[in-house]
Design an enzyme around this catalytic site. Sequence first.
Site, PDB file in Angstrom:
ATOM      1  N   LYS A 603       0.858  -1.175   0.000  1.00 31.68           N
ATOM      2  CA  LYS A 603       0.000   0.000   0.000  1.00 31.68           C
ATOM      3  C   LYS A 603       0.892   1.222   0.000  1.00 31.68           C
ATOM      4  O   LYS A 603       2.111   1.107   0.197  1.00 31.68           O
ATOM      5  CB  LYS A 603      -0.937   0.012   1.216  1.00 31.68           C
ATOM      6  CG  LYS A 603      -0.256  -0.316   2.553  1.00 31.68           C
ATOM      7  CD  LYS A 603      -1.262  -0.407   3.704  1.00 31.68           C
ATOM      8  CE  LYS A 603      -1.871  -1.770   3.886  1.00 31.68           C
ATOM      9  NZ  LYS A 603      -3.312  -1.815   3.728  1.00 31.68           N
ATOM     10  N   ARG A 604       0.316   2.405  -0.242  1.00 36.27           N
ATOM     11  CA  ARG A 604       1.111   3.611  -0.169  1.00 36.27           C
ATOM     12  C   ARG A 604       1.837   3.677   1.180  1.00 36.27           C
ATOM     13  O   ARG A 604       1.312   3.242   2.206  1.00 36.27           O
ATOM     14  CB  ARG A 604       0.208   4.847  -0.342  1.00 36.27           C
ATOM     15  CG  ARG A 604      -0.163   5.122  -1.770  1.00 36.27           C
ATOM     16  CD  ARG A 604       1.021   5.404  -2.641  1.00 36.27           C
ATOM     17  NE  ARG A 604       1.562   6.707  -2.375  1.00 36.27           N
ATOM     18  CZ  ARG A 604       1.516   7.725  -3.229  1.00 36.27           C
ATOM     19  NH1 ARG A 604       0.975   7.569  -4.432  1.00 36.27           N
ATOM     20  NH2 ARG A 604       2.023   8.885  -2.912  1.00 36.27           N
ATOM     21  N   THR A 714      -9.089  -1.313   0.915  1.00 37.85           N
ATOM     22  CA  THR A 714      -9.756  -2.173  -0.067  1.00 37.85           C
ATOM     23  C   THR A 714      -8.880  -3.360  -0.417  1.00 37.85           C
ATOM     24  O   THR A 714      -9.389  -4.406  -0.835  1.00 37.85           O
ATOM     25  CB  THR A 714     -10.114  -1.392  -1.355  1.00 37.85           C
ATOM     26  OG1 THR A 714      -9.015  -0.568  -1.704  1.00 37.85           O
ATOM     27  CG2 THR A 714     -11.349  -0.538  -1.141  1.00 37.85           C
ATOM     28  N   LYS A 718      -9.300  -7.682  -1.105  1.00 38.85           N
ATOM     29  CA  LYS A 718      -8.718  -8.456  -2.218  1.00 38.85           C
ATOM     30  C   LYS A 718      -7.985  -9.692  -1.694  1.00 38.85           C
ATOM     31  O   LYS A 718      -8.115 -10.790  -2.242  1.00 38.85           O
ATOM     32  CB  LYS A 718      -7.767  -7.570  -3.041  1.00 38.85           C
ATOM     33  CG  LYS A 718      -8.497  -6.413  -3.728  1.00 38.85           C
ATOM     34  CD  LYS A 718      -7.566  -5.334  -4.268  1.00 38.85           C
ATOM     35  CE  LYS A 718      -8.384  -4.098  -4.627  1.00 38.85           C
ATOM     36  NZ  LYS A 718      -7.546  -2.915  -4.924  1.00 38.85           N
TER      37      LYS A 718
HETATM   38  I1  GPV Z   1      -8.330  11.270   1.252  1.00 42.82           I
HETATM   39  N1  GPV Z   1      -7.745   7.278   0.218  1.00 42.82           N
HETATM   40  C1  GPV Z   1      -6.742   7.347  -0.726  1.00 42.82           C
HETATM   41  O1  GPV Z   1      -6.353   6.341  -1.319  1.00 42.82           O
HETATM   42  N2  GPV Z   1      -6.188   8.541  -1.029  1.00 42.82           N
HETATM   43  C2  GPV Z   1      -6.599   9.693  -0.449  1.00 42.82           C
HETATM   44  O2  GPV Z   1      -6.059  10.770  -0.743  1.00 42.82           O
HETATM   45  C3  GPV Z   1      -7.649   9.586   0.476  1.00 42.82           C
HETATM   46  C4  GPV Z   1      -8.198   8.391   0.822  1.00 42.82           C
HETATM   47  C5  GPV Z   1      -8.295   5.958   0.523  1.00 42.82           C
HETATM   48  C6  GPV Z   1      -8.398   5.613   1.994  1.00 42.82           C
HETATM   49  O3  GPV Z   1      -7.169   5.849   2.642  1.00 42.82           O
HETATM   50  C7  GPV Z   1      -8.757   4.147   2.102  1.00 42.82           C
HETATM   51  O4  GPV Z   1      -8.930   3.781   3.443  1.00 42.82           O
HETATM   52  C8  GPV Z   1     -10.011   3.871   1.305  1.00 42.82           C
HETATM   53  O5  GPV Z   1     -10.250   2.495   1.236  1.00 42.82           O
HETATM   54  C9  GPV Z   1      -9.879   4.407  -0.109  1.00 42.82           C
HETATM   55  O6  GPV Z   1      -9.536   5.776  -0.097  1.00 42.82           O
HETATM   56  C10 GPV Z   1     -11.147   4.279  -0.912  1.00 42.82           C
HETATM   57  O7  GPV Z   1     -12.236   4.800  -0.200  1.00 42.82           O
END
Ligand code: GPV
Length: 870
Positions: A603-604, A714, A718
């Site tokens: 993840k990021r 999300t 997965k």
């Molecule tokens: I605000 N999210 C992301 O990927 N980038 C952003 O700048 C922001 C929210 C994400 C959340 O961090 C996740 O928890 C979430 O599952 C996703 O948005 C989709 O809703």
Amino acid sequence: GKEKWPRGDENVWKEGSRSVNTDVSSVTKSIVNHVQTSLARQAYNLDNLGAYQAAALSVRDDLILNWNETQMHYTRKAPKRAYYLSLEFLMGRTFDNALLNLGLKDQYREGVTKLGFNMEDLLEQERDAALGNGGLGRLAACYLDSSASQELPVWGYGLRYQYGIFQQLISPEGQQLEQPDPWLAGGENPWELPRLDVSYEVRFYGTAERLPDGRALWQGGQEVLAVAYDVMVPGCYTKNTNNLRLWESKPKRGFDLNSFNAGDYEHAVESSNSAAAITSVLYPNDHTNNNESRDRSQLSYTHLVGKELRLKQQYFWTAASLADIVRRFKNIGKPFSEFPDYVAIQLNDTHPTLAIPELMRILIDEEEIPWGKAWDIVTNTVFYTNHTVLPEALEKWPVPLMEHLLPRHMQIIYDIVLHDEGFSCKVHRQAVLLKSTVLTKSSAVEKKFPGDRDRLARMSLIEEGFPKQVRMAHLACIGSRKVNGVAELHSDLVKTTILKDFVEFEGQSKFSNVTNGITPRRWLDQCNPELSALISKTLKVDKSVWLKDLDRLKGLLPYAEDVEFRKEWAAIKQRNKERLAHHVETTLGLTVNTNAMFDVQIKRLHEYKRQTLNILGVIHRYLTLKQMSAAERKKVNPRVVFFAGKAAPGYYIAKLTIRLIVNAARIINADPDTRDLLTVYFLPDYSVSLAEVLIPSSDISQHISTAGTEASGTSNMKFCLNGGLLVGTVDGANIEIAEAVGENNVFFFGHLTPAVEDLRYQHMYRPVPVEEKCPALAKVLDKISGGMFGDGGVYEPLLNTIRQNDYYLITEDFDSYIGALEMVDQAYLDKEEWIKKSIRTTANMGKFSSDRAILEYAESFWSIEPVKVT
Ligand code: GPV
């Protein structure tokens, strides 16, 4: 009645029209035809790339036929439509997904083989469309797939960036380096249709002059063109093929002729440069409000420093999309009072909040609709999804910048403050006209909460300060019909924290939850074809059925007790591990132990997601192994830990975390004492395509954010859909996953959300040294400082975030985290029981299909219905 044929001889048209290729021989004919004509090549000089291109063009033809029919059908039926406005669409590759959704994968595989190529090799030729940062952008892509698959009339609107998310390189020292991602450089993109005929003018700067009738004249400034590129979005086993319209910016004229004639070449091309710059690159900041101090340290992204270009992107995209939506509505010939009966607009986060003042501008200034009616239309059309409660991620725009770039919109925002029921009052009006402190008193709010000046200040659209700033979440909230969060816990937090005052003022009913989902097409059928086939075989149901009705996975539950089924299940997991190992071997030249448990966190990179906790846990494990005798080590369950993810280019602490992971991996992997029991990999350049290889291979995956910080997540869905078990905190969608699959099938740890605030307070005012709070962690930090993984001094700034405020509560959760991983080891000893857990997890994941989520939006927010193309 029957329509009259529009032109020429109907029979000649009918004879000439082609249909979708459905058998192997028409597929090969079509591919060869594209090799010879579109590519001007032959069998003699065709490589994998050329073969991919020809096959892609053939699929493109099929998609265009369906797309055309769908759009024609929607136009004829004129149903209510929904528009998903997202600054990010993280689509990944298209070829495989299109083939699967069309039900043509087998035919193409056979055809390609007959032409002397290997399907897997061709699939590898495609570059990812990486027009997004992470979860938010990938969610938009899943929702497009589900809209089309559920035959809903939904379009996406976004930007056609020339450069997607940067490519990540890791230097020998373990530093992240960023390289541009020129994803369109390879020539034509077969998955889009350039629509040079569909274009709109978008204005910036200039002056806005109020007229006596309430309208305003916005003139001068810079005008640029928005040109449409349409991306076809095929539904799964349906003809319905929806549209994702991406805008590209172009100068209105090639260059300024006057300056050119005067010999001022530089000035002449300047305007063309700045127009093209708008859609040149995706902003790589995830979860930040483009914080400048964070951006300063970056080199290759210096041109993105400053906020103006980002605001320009947002307005350019919103204005073009709304112009397009309004034009399509006008073609139906209905009065504007019926606009909300034909149009729903979903804001994916606050990035498109300017849609609210922009629609007001169109209705008032262009359509001459009075303020009150216009506001009614807007607030019945627009819907807002919030994706975070982290304060640093809430968008705010400086008032001076807004006034300069969008003078008319700033007027409208002030007018919203004046006119909106909840905000209007005399004192307040004075404040606005004097541009002094906004919201000292407001009739409705004042009536409900007399004398509560703090509340008024908190609720204001404009935050006081130097400069004043527009709070986009507040604007999105008051301008929308509904506001939703993305998981139960998160939606509750939205209501009790950042929008609390608005709930108390407007009531509960405007605020709700739609738990996120993922498309089982890409995230099971495509990425894990063997598991998909086993499921179809076991359920005795064609995948065209269960992939669109994911609750059917429940039918797998009894098979958890079936030894043969468990064997097949485990064998597929094993082959997916080998597929990943092969990928790592060919891309990085490293050998992976496929007899180990695969433990994945992808993840990021962000402090709140706590990759730090993971790597500190890994180092703790390493130290523990080193202290064991050879006999003790024999009993240990071997583990391979994978990390992948990008850090925002200016996010120093996140980059240091990558550096620690890479250097810890180097030392740990080289140690002959532990090498068979613990290895660590940081896979560079995380992408949708890499996720498709990693996710099916995992035994466990980590979703370990500080409680209350991850809105949903999300990727957790997965992994679980692919039978990987979850290690996580009681946060976001983890909670609902545990509810669905059973708490005994997940490994939870850590403090709960209500404790977090108190603990942070304690850390601020009554700090306890790490040695006292958590000796095991203190030992790990000492080893790092002491230089076990290279110059310890390098990591001090990272370690100090833990030793000092420890805002993300690593010290508080470390012991229970280690405990959870021990539980994992225990559970893994019983292989059969583990496989049962894996099967039960997959079987109970039906709720997390993005089909369920998109149908919730369609039914409870948008009021749209399926429109099947026959
Ligand atoms: I605000 N999210 C992301 O990927 N980038 C952003 O700048 C922001 C929210 C994400 C959340 O961090 C996740 O928890 C979430 O599952 C996703 O948005 C989709 O809703």
